[in-house]
Design an enzyme around this catalytic site. Structure first.
Site, mmCIF file in Angstrom:
data_model
loop_
_atom_site.group_PDB
_atom_site.id
_atom_site.type_symbol
_atom_site.label_atom_id
_atom_site.label_comp_id
_atom_site.label_asym_id
_atom_site.label_seq_id
_atom_site.Cartn_x
_atom_site.Cartn_y
_atom_site.Cartn_z
ATOM 1 N N GLY A 128 0.774 -1.240 0.000
ATOM 2 C CA GLY A 128 0.000 0.000 0.000
ATOM 3 C C GLY A 128 0.800 1.282 0.000
ATOM 4 N N GLU A 165 4.408 3.928 6.116
ATOM 5 C CA GLU A 165 3.133 3.211 6.055
ATOM 6 C C GLU A 165 2.116 4.006 5.247
ATOM 7 O OE1 GLU A 165 1.590 0.607 6.641
ATOM 8 O OE2 GLU A 165 2.319 -0.489 8.388
ATOM 9 N N ASP A 166 1.133 3.296 4.695
ATOM 10 C CA ASP A 166 0.034 3.975 4.019
ATOM 11 C C ASP A 166 -0.976 4.496 5.039
ATOM 12 O OD1 ASP A 166 -0.726 1.401 4.766
ATOM 13 O OD2 ASP A 166 -1.477 0.818 2.796
ATOM 14 N N ASP A 200 -4.069 2.203 11.562
ATOM 15 C CA ASP A 200 -5.450 2.084 12.022
ATOM 16 C C ASP A 200 -5.420 1.659 13.496
ATOM 17 O OD1 ASP A 200 -8.273 1.970 11.629
ATOM 18 O OD2 ASP A 200 -8.158 -0.180 11.289
ATOM 19 N N GLY A 202 -2.993 0.202 14.837
ATOM 20 C CA GLY A 202 -1.603 0.350 15.273
ATOM 21 C C GLY A 202 -0.903 -0.989 15.477
ATOM 22 N N THR A 244 -0.170 -3.404 13.349
ATOM 23 C CA THR A 244 0.865 -3.696 12.343
ATOM 24 C C THR A 244 2.118 -2.884 12.612
ATOM 25 O OG1 THR A 244 -0.914 -4.046 10.738
ATOM 26 C CG2 THR A 244 1.322 -3.822 9.859
ATOM 27 N N ASP A 297 -5.975 -0.540 -1.142
ATOM 28 C CA ASP A 297 -6.799 -1.441 -1.960
ATOM 29 C C ASP A 297 -8.043 -1.919 -1.236
ATOM 30 O OD1 ASP A 297 -5.503 -3.171 -0.029
ATOM 31 O OD2 ASP A 297 -6.022 -4.861 -1.318
ATOM 32 N N ARG A 333 -5.639 0.230 -6.138
ATOM 33 C CA ARG A 333 -4.332 0.742 -5.711
ATOM 34 C C ARG A 333 -3.806 1.805 -6.673
ATOM 35 N NH1 ARG A 333 -2.328 -2.444 -1.612
ATOM 36 N NH2 ARG A 333 -2.622 -4.693 -1.718
HETATM 37 P P1 5GP Z 1 -3.548 -1.698 11.594
HETATM 38 O O1 5GP Z 1 -2.645 -2.835 11.883
HETATM 39 O O2 5GP Z 1 -3.010 -0.341 11.985
HETATM 40 O O3 5GP Z 1 -4.936 -1.916 12.140
HETATM 41 O O4 5GP Z 1 -3.828 -1.723 10.052
HETATM 42 C C1 5GP Z 1 -3.031 -1.214 9.089
HETATM 43 C C2 5GP Z 1 -3.407 -1.826 7.765
HETATM 44 O O5 5GP Z 1 -4.839 -2.035 7.626
HETATM 45 C C3 5GP Z 1 -3.051 -0.879 6.641
HETATM 46 O O6 5GP Z 1 -1.702 -1.049 6.254
HETATM 47 C C4 5GP Z 1 -4.054 -1.275 5.576
HETATM 48 O O7 5GP Z 1 -3.570 -2.376 4.859
HETATM 49 C C5 5GP Z 1 -5.282 -1.729 6.331
HETATM 50 N N1 5GP Z 1 -6.298 -0.660 6.426
HETATM 51 C C6 5GP Z 1 -6.724 -0.044 7.538
HETATM 52 N N2 5GP Z 1 -7.666 0.878 7.258
HETATM 53 C C7 5GP Z 1 -7.845 0.856 5.909
HETATM 54 C C8 5GP Z 1 -8.681 1.608 5.002
HETATM 55 O O8 5GP Z 1 -9.464 2.509 5.358
HETATM 56 N N3 5GP Z 1 -8.555 1.296 3.685
HETATM 57 C C9 5GP Z 1 -7.725 0.318 3.223
HETATM 58 N N4 5GP Z 1 -7.706 0.102 1.902
HETATM 59 N N5 5GP Z 1 -6.925 -0.412 4.055
HETATM 60 C C10 5GP Z 1 -6.971 -0.133 5.380
#
Ligand code: 5GP
Length: 166
Positions: free
Chosen positions: A21, A73-74, A77, A79, A81, A133, A139
């Site tokens: 991403g 990071e893209d 959310d 946190g 990851t 995505d 993407r």
């Molecule tokens: P975390 O581990 O912080 O919950 O999630 C991070 C990952 O969740 C991001 O790298 C992404 O792949 C995915 N993600 C979280 N929110 C979104 C969103 O609104 N749209 C998309 N496409 N992916 C998301």
């Protein structure tokens, strides 16, 4: 953010993009940097949603020991990851380790995670495009758009025709 990271790392910096991403974001950012970055990539796969347990499916080529590293990071959310990746990279003894994200949804954070460079804070809306995505679609959009997850779950291609006009 390119200017901020450049100013903070005049000795150079290793940018680690998390596949897939963050690729468009990283590509644009490096072109605006005023220091010469070294770039590398990691790919991870989640075992299960929101568990924070991830598996490295492509590791760095570089040894980051003693280097200044910024993880790119893209979106952050929950946190989970980022937390996992920072812990993993931290074990490799970089001189410094920081995080940069295009989008930050702090309202959903489960683990408090430091983010030194933040593009935009966003709300609950699910976003697509510019690397982000849904089931590998969208993407390649040149912008970030909001999608409806209930629509996408029903039909992952729901927005393809309207967002990619011929
Ligand atoms: P975390 O581990 O912080 O919950 O999630 C991070 C990952 O969740 C991001 O790298 C992404 O792949 C995915 N993600 C979280 N929110 C979104 C969103 O609104 N749209 C998309 N496409 N992916 C998301």
């Amino acid at each position: 953010m390119a200017a901020e990271i450049s100013a903070a790392h005049t000795d150079g910096v290793v940018l680690v993009a998390v596949l897939k991403g963050s690729v468009p974001f990283m590509a644009d950012m490096v072109r605006s940097m005023t220091v010469v970055p070294v770039i590398d990539f990691m790919a991870i796969s989640a075992y299960a949603a929101d568990t924070g347990r991830v598996r490295i499916v492509k590791d760095l080529d570089l040894d980051i020991m003693g280097r200044d590293v910024v993880l790119v990071e893209d979106i952050v959310d929950t946190g989970l990851t980022l937390h996992y990746l920072l812990a993993e990279l931290g074990r490799r003894q970089p001189r410094s380790l920081e995080a940069c994200t295009l989008l930050d949804r702090t309202s959903r954070r489960i683990i408090p995670t430091p983010v030194e460079y933040r593009g935009f804070e966003i709300g609950d809306e699910y976003v697509l495009g510019y690397g982000l995505d849904y089931a590998q679609r969208y993407r390649n959009l040149d912008r970030v758009v909001v999608g409806d997850l209930t629509v996408l779950r029903d039909d992952p291609d729901a927005y393809v025709a309207s967002l990619h006009p011929r």
